[in-house]
Scaffold this active site. Sequence first.
Site, PDB file in Angstrom:
ATOM      1  CG  HIS A 233     -40.525 -16.202  23.361  1.00  0.00           C
ATOM      2  ND1 HIS A 233     -39.646 -14.871  22.861  1.00  0.00           N
ATOM      3  CD2 HIS A 233     -41.735 -14.851  23.907  1.00  0.00           C
ATOM      4  CE1 HIS A 233     -40.294 -13.619  22.620  1.00  0.00           C
ATOM      5  NE2 HIS A 233     -42.114 -14.370  23.317  1.00  0.00           N
TER       6      HIS A 233
ATOM      7  CB  CYS B 156     -37.829 -15.764  20.030  1.00  0.00           C
ATOM      8  SG  CYS B 156     -36.337 -14.222  19.926  1.00  0.00           S
TER       9      CYS B 156
END
Length: 475
Positions: A87, A32
Site C-alpha cells: 500500500h 494505512c
Amino acid sequence: MLVSDRSPTPLIHRLLLVSCRLVDFHSAASTCSPSRASILTGRLGIRNGVTHNFATTSVGGLPINETTLAEALKECGYMTGLIGKWHLGHYGHFHPIRRGFEYYYGIPYSNDMGCTDCPGYNHPQCAPCPQDPNTPHSPAGGCYTKLALPLMENTAILEQPVNLTSLSARYSQQAVTFIKNARYRGQPFFLYVALAHMHVPLSPAHESPEHGPYEDSLQEMDRIVGDITACTDSNTLIWFTGDNGPWAQKCHLAGSVGPFLGKWQTMQGGSSAKQTTWEGGHRMPTVVYWPGQIPPNSTSSALLSTLDIFPTLVALAHGTLPANRRFDGKDVSKILRGGPQDAQRIMYHPNSGAGGRLGDIEAIRWGHYKAFYTTGGALACDGSIGRPQFHDPPLLFNLNYDPQEGAPLAPGSKEYEWLLPLISQAMVDLQDDVRTDNVSTADYSQHPSAAPCCNPELAACRCAEPGGGGIVHLH
C-alpha cells in the site's frame, strides 16, 4: 500474566511473557499508507509526503527520494523481504521490489480494495465489470475500485482474484521459507510481515459458529506469529505491533484486543478508532522480543512510536541514517533494554482522514499530556461522519488521570495555563524544523493503466478461476 487455554491468541500471549510490553506505543498515523510510510522512513507524512491512502489506480507512491528501512538494512548486508500488504505504490519504480526488498509476496494494497472470490465477512462480492482504458476514473467509485484483488510474488501476479481464505497459510509458509533461506545463505535478514487480519473483509479459512469471523481471524494471525517465532533463533529481534486503530465497521469489537488497552469511546461526533487522533486511532498493542538483550516479561511506559523502528534497527545493524534529512523517530534500543524511559518526549499526530487538512498535525503528546487542535470529522460506528470542530486554543488532557480523553482540562486552570505555552512552542518548533528539512512530495495522480491487471481484456482483470492460477509479469 496468566495465559488461558481459551485465549484466541495463545501463541502471541506466550511471546508476550518473554518480551517487553510497550504500553504507550503509537502508530505514526491512523490510516494505512501514511502509517506504513512512516514505519519504513522514520518520518512523518509532512516530511515523506505520504498523507493519505494510495488507490488501486495510483501512478505514484512513497517518493523515490525517500530511503526505506529495507534499503538502509540492505546496505548493511541484510537479506530483505516483505510478506503481506504494501500500500505504498505498486506501479513502476514504486513497487516494493524496487524499494529495497529483495523478495515480495502479498497484496499491493488493502484487502477491501478489490473483488475476491471469497468476499468475507461484511463485504459483499461485487459483480465483474468491463475495464475500458478510455473510461475516465471516477473518484466516487465504480469499476476501478472493484477490480479483482491480485496476489503478487515479486513483480508477477500469481492469482487474480486472490483467494483470501487460503492467504494466511501461504503467508506463513513464505515467511518461514524466507527465514530458512537466509539461514542457508548465512546472512542476517530483515523480514517485514504486514498482515491484514483485523481489517475487513474478514476471511478466515475456517469459520466456527461459536467464535465468529473476528475471533477466527485472530486465531489465524496467532498461528502465523507462532510459525515465524518457532523458526527464529536467539539472534532474532521481533517487533510486533499494528499500523492503526480498528476500522469503524468493527470498532464495537475494540475491547477484544486483550490486556493491552481499555475500551475506546466515541467523542466529538466521530469514531475514536481508525483515521482519528484519539488514542484509539493510533495507540497500538506492542511487544518487542529479543532473547538475552531485552528483559523478558517486562513493561515499558515510555512514549514510543513506529517512527522509532527505522532509526533503532539501523543503529542495531551498525548502519548510519541518511545525512540529508531529519527524522521524527529515534534510536530507542536503550529503552528497550531497560534504560531510562524518557518521560518528557514530544510526539506529533497527523490528520489521517478526520477533520482538517490531510497530513497536518492536529494533536500533540507532551509527556503524559495531549493537545487537540481539531476533533471530529471521522467515520463513526453507525456510518455517520461527525462534524469537525476546531479548537483555538487547543483542548488539553492529562492522560494519567483521563486515559479515555473524556474531560479536557479547564481553560484558565493552573495546569492548563502552565501547559499551553509548552504545547504552542512544540508546534512552532516542528513547523520551523519542517520548513528547513528535505521534504518530499508524493504523486497521488491516478490512471486506469496503473491498476495491477493480469489481462486487461478480461472483465475486472480476472486471471485465476477458483482453485486455479496463472503467472503474469508486470513491467
